[in-house]
Design a protein around this motif. Structure first.
Motif, PDB file in Angstrom:
ATOM      1  N   LYS A 136       0.791  -1.439   0.215  1.00 44.16           N
ATOM      2  CA  LYS A 136       0.020   0.482  -0.036  1.00 44.16           C
ATOM      3  C   LYS A 136       0.712   1.548  -0.056  1.00 44.16           C
ATOM      4  O   LYS A 136       0.417   2.593  -0.443  1.00 44.16           O
ATOM      5  N   LEU A 137       2.096   1.539   0.788  1.00 44.85           N
ATOM      6  CA  LEU A 137       2.804   2.363   0.309  1.00 44.85           C
ATOM      7  C   LEU A 137       3.304   2.496  -0.608  1.00 44.85           C
ATOM      8  O   LEU A 137       4.235   3.924  -0.619  1.00 44.85           O
ATOM      9  N   LEU A 138       3.580   2.134  -1.628  1.00 47.94           N
ATOM     10  CA  LEU A 138       4.368   2.171  -3.724  1.00 47.94           C
ATOM     11  C   LEU A 138       3.079   2.634  -3.734  1.00 47.94           C
ATOM     12  O   LEU A 138       1.656   2.770  -4.506  1.00 47.94           O
ATOM     13  N   SER A 139       3.392   4.177  -4.089  1.00 46.77           N
ATOM     14  CA  SER A 139       1.965   5.528  -4.306  1.00 46.77           C
ATOM     15  C   SER A 139       2.954   5.360  -6.055  1.00 46.77           C
ATOM     16  O   SER A 139       2.748   5.908  -7.437  1.00 46.77           O
ATOM     17  N   LEU A 140       3.159   4.068  -6.370  1.00 50.45           N
ATOM     18  CA  LEU A 140       2.120   3.145  -8.578  1.00 50.45           C
ATOM     19  C   LEU A 140       1.076   2.535  -8.083  1.00 50.45           C
ATOM     20  O   LEU A 140       1.170   1.824  -7.970  1.00 50.45           O
ATOM     21  N   PRO A 141       0.475   2.772  -9.423  1.00 48.62           N
ATOM     22  CA  PRO A 141      -0.426   1.815  -8.836  1.00 48.62           C
ATOM     23  C   PRO A 141       0.253   0.193  -9.534  1.00 48.62           C
ATOM     24  O   PRO A 141       1.037  -0.165  -9.916  1.00 48.62           O
ATOM     25  N   ARG A 144       0.433  -1.337 -12.495  1.00 47.99           N
ATOM     26  CA  ARG A 144       1.710  -1.122 -13.511  1.00 47.99           C
ATOM     27  C   ARG A 144       2.928  -1.836 -12.426  1.00 47.99           C
ATOM     28  O   ARG A 144       4.095  -2.025 -13.329  1.00 47.99           O
ATOM     29  N   ALA A 145       2.939  -1.909 -11.208  1.00 43.60           N
ATOM     30  CA  ALA A 145       4.004  -2.367 -10.542  1.00 43.60           C
ATOM     31  C   ALA A 145       4.154  -3.472 -10.926  1.00 43.60           C
ATOM     32  O   ALA A 145       5.180  -4.671 -11.017  1.00 43.60           O
ATOM     33  N   GLU A 146       3.076  -4.550 -10.792  1.00 44.17           N
ATOM     34  CA  GLU A 146       2.872  -6.140 -11.256  1.00 44.17           C
ATOM     35  C   GLU A 146       4.348  -6.290 -12.408  1.00 44.17           C
ATOM     36  O   GLU A 146       4.558  -7.693 -12.891  1.00 44.17           O
ATOM     37  N   ARG A 147       3.611  -5.661 -13.641  1.00 44.20           N
ATOM     38  CA  ARG A 147       4.798  -5.268 -14.873  1.00 44.20           C
ATOM     39  C   ARG A 147       5.874  -5.900 -15.108  1.00 44.20           C
ATOM     40  O   ARG A 147       6.900  -6.308 -15.630  1.00 44.20           O
ATOM     41  N   ALA A 198       9.327   3.231 -11.323  1.00 46.41           N
ATOM     42  CA  ALA A 198       9.275   4.194 -12.570  1.00 46.41           C
ATOM     43  C   ALA A 198       9.600   4.415 -13.672  1.00 46.41           C
ATOM     44  O   ALA A 198       9.069   4.751 -15.237  1.00 46.41           O
ATOM     45  N   GLU A 199      11.500   4.462 -13.064  1.00 48.29           N
ATOM     46  CA  GLU A 199      12.060   5.093 -14.388  1.00 48.29           C
ATOM     47  C   GLU A 199      12.261   3.371 -15.384  1.00 48.29           C
ATOM     48  O   GLU A 199      12.459   3.845 -16.866  1.00 48.29           O
ATOM     49  N   HIS A 200      11.791   2.358 -14.721  1.00 49.60           N
ATOM     50  CA  HIS A 200      12.343   1.183 -15.890  1.00 49.60           C
ATOM     51  C   HIS A 200      10.757   0.817 -16.409  1.00 49.60           C
ATOM     52  O   HIS A 200      10.400   0.788 -17.495  1.00 49.60           O
ATOM     53  N   LEU A 201       9.651   1.919 -15.726  1.00 53.56           N
ATOM     54  CA  LEU A 201       8.322   1.827 -16.868  1.00 53.56           C
ATOM     55  C   LEU A 201       8.497   2.375 -17.406  1.00 53.56           C
ATOM     56  O   LEU A 201       7.924   2.514 -18.399  1.00 53.56           O
ATOM     57  N   ARG A 250      -9.695  12.015 -16.148  1.00 52.37           N
ATOM     58  CA  ARG A 250      -9.750  10.989 -16.975  1.00 52.37           C
ATOM     59  C   ARG A 250      -8.152  10.045 -16.625  1.00 52.37           C
ATOM     60  O   ARG A 250      -7.367   8.679 -17.182  1.00 52.37           O
ATOM     61  N   ILE A 251      -7.008  10.751 -16.756  1.00 45.34           N
ATOM     62  CA  ILE A 251      -5.568  10.663 -16.281  1.00 45.34           C
ATOM     63  C   ILE A 251      -5.281   9.100 -15.587  1.00 45.34           C
ATOM     64  O   ILE A 251      -4.883   8.469 -15.645  1.00 45.34           O
ATOM     65  N   PHE A 252      -6.178   9.852 -14.529  1.00 41.22           N
ATOM     66  CA  PHE A 252      -6.459   9.273 -13.456  1.00 41.22           C
ATOM     67  C   PHE A 252      -7.023   7.377 -13.757  1.00 41.22           C
ATOM     68  O   PHE A 252      -6.568   6.853 -13.333  1.00 41.22           O
ATOM     69  N   GLN A 253      -8.361   7.776 -14.054  1.00 36.95           N
ATOM     70  CA  GLN A 253      -8.355   6.752 -14.930  1.00 36.95           C
ATOM     71  C   GLN A 253      -7.388   5.589 -15.136  1.00 36.95           C
ATOM     72  O   GLN A 253      -8.171   4.110 -14.607  1.00 36.95           O
ATOM     73  N   GLU A 254      -6.692   6.047 -16.453  1.00 38.45           N
ATOM     74  CA  GLU A 254      -6.459   5.251 -17.103  1.00 38.45           C
ATOM     75  C   GLU A 254      -4.988   4.215 -16.462  1.00 38.45           C
ATOM     76  O   GLU A 254      -4.331   3.443 -16.142  1.00 38.45           O
ATOM     77  N   GLN A 255      -5.145   5.147 -14.693  1.00 41.24           N
ATOM     78  CA  GLN A 255      -3.979   4.346 -14.317  1.00 41.24           C
ATOM     79  C   GLN A 255      -4.157   3.556 -13.197  1.00 41.24           C
ATOM     80  O   GLN A 255      -4.202   2.987 -11.656  1.00 41.24           O
ATOM     81  N   GLY A 256      -5.592   3.767 -12.958  1.00 39.62           N
ATOM     82  CA  GLY A 256      -6.304   2.242 -12.350  1.00 39.62           C
ATOM     83  C   GLY A 256      -7.258   3.242 -10.296  1.00 39.62           C
ATOM     84  O   GLY A 256      -7.603   2.412 -10.136  1.00 39.62           O
TER      85      GLY A 256
END
Length: 339
Positions: A136-141, A144-147, A198-201, A250-256
């Motif tokens: 929960k502390l990771l500020s990435l959806p 995206r992290a699962e990739r 984030a850099e790798h993504l 819409r931008i945030f919806q695309e990030q889940g």
């Protein structure tokens, strides 16, 4: 400072495997494992508490380990773990990804997903540093992290090198740190992990042609992080970035996620960090909430309980141990048997 140290060298050979299984189940996650050479097995762990995070320095003989769906159902801390390989070869398979790692490589894996891993060879021990923290502390959806699960994350340059140097330095110097220093360094470690991911993504998406909404999301999420302690509304954020409210949503919806949910989660993350900081023990709970955008104690208590599962006061008691506690010892309580 809370520090768990365990070394099998002081145990009879027949007891080493089971003892290692018990301590790693307590300090990391429960796994099943097989030793390549049981008669010569040896291992050591130093687990350093960093507030809500933890850094573990591991050294062990060759083994194969597996985290199964059954073990996950029995016990799951819901953590991400980022491992930096410092010696030997290691490999892991998770989320349909498979990677072989050498010294200087890093890898992310998820305690909530099954994995198969191996470490070391018949000639060498494996050594690594493992930084773990609540997902929960990771500020990435999460999607995206699962990739990046079970993929190679290089530590040879950029933010990867900074993270590698940070983890190595922290493992070497932890004995000189005060408890509240360790909590703050845990937050720095989480920020660096987030930056590396984030850099790798960004690199992957850049090669595929990054879209303007993605670039805006990164810019806006940074803006939110910088202004968490101030009043923030979706309308004000849209205005600051000269876009419409509908486009922002819409931008945030695309990030889940949604703008409001993202803001709330980041504020809760900051509150969790401060509540676990011994240096802030005398700061009232409601003052910490107000500092990060929850001016009304009742609203703070409700939001925190909903996100974390317990009231903020109880969270502080559980995660901010007395400063006089200098060490802890591993105990029993693992939920599966080694195989």
């Amino acid at each position: 400072m809370l520090l768990t140290v365990f070394d099998t060298s002081g145990l009879p050979e027949k007891e080493r495997a089971e003892a290692w299984w018990e301590v790693t189940a307590l300090a990391l996650v429960t796994t099943r494992f097989r030793l390549v050479e049981p008669e010569s097995f040896g291992a050591r762990i130093e687990a350093m508490a960093l507030g809500t995070a933890q850094l573990s320095a591991l050294s062990y003989s060759a083994l194969l380990s597996q985290r199964t769906p059954q073990l996950i159902r029995r016990s799951d801390p819901e953590h991400y773990q980022l491992a930096l390989v410092t010696f030997g070869r290691q490999g892991i398979e998770q989320a349909r990804n498979n990677v072989l790692l050498c010294p200087g490589d890093m890898v992310l894996y998820d305690s909530s997903r099954p994995f198969d891993a191996f470490a070391g060879t018949t000639r060498d021990r494996a050594e690594s540093l493992v930084f773990q923290f609540p997902k929960k502390l990771l500020s990435l959806p999460a999607h995206r992290a699962e990739r990046l699960l079970a993929t190679r994350l290089s530590a040879s340059g950029g933010t990867g090198r900074l993270l590698s140097q940070f983890l190595t330095g922290l493992a070497e110097e932890h004995a000189t740190m005060r408890p509240h220093d360790m909590v703050r360094l845990g937050s720095i470690g989480l920020d660096l992990v987030t930056a590396v991911l984030a850099e790798h993504l960004d690199g992957d998406e850049g090669r595929a042609g990054a879209s303007r909404p993605h670039v805006l999301f990164l810019r806006i999420s940074g803006f939110i992080q910088e202004h968490l302690g101030r009043p923030l509304t979706p309308a004000a954020i849209a205005s600051a970035h000269r876009i419409s409210l509908r486009y922002l949503q819409r931008i945030f919806q695309e990030q889940g996620t949604t703008v409001s949910d993202f803001i709330r989660q980041q504020r809760i993350n900051r509150c969790r960090r401060d509540l676990a900081d011994p240096a802030l023990r005398n700061v009232p709970v409601h003052a910490i909430g107000a500092r990060w955008g929850f001016p009304r104690p009742a609203d703070f208590g409700h939001a925190f309980r909903k996100a974390v599962g317990m009231p903020p006061g109880r969270y502080r008691t559980a995660h901010c141990p007395p400063t006089s506690a200098a060490s802890s010892s591993p105990g029993a309580g693992a939920s599966a048997e080694p195989s």
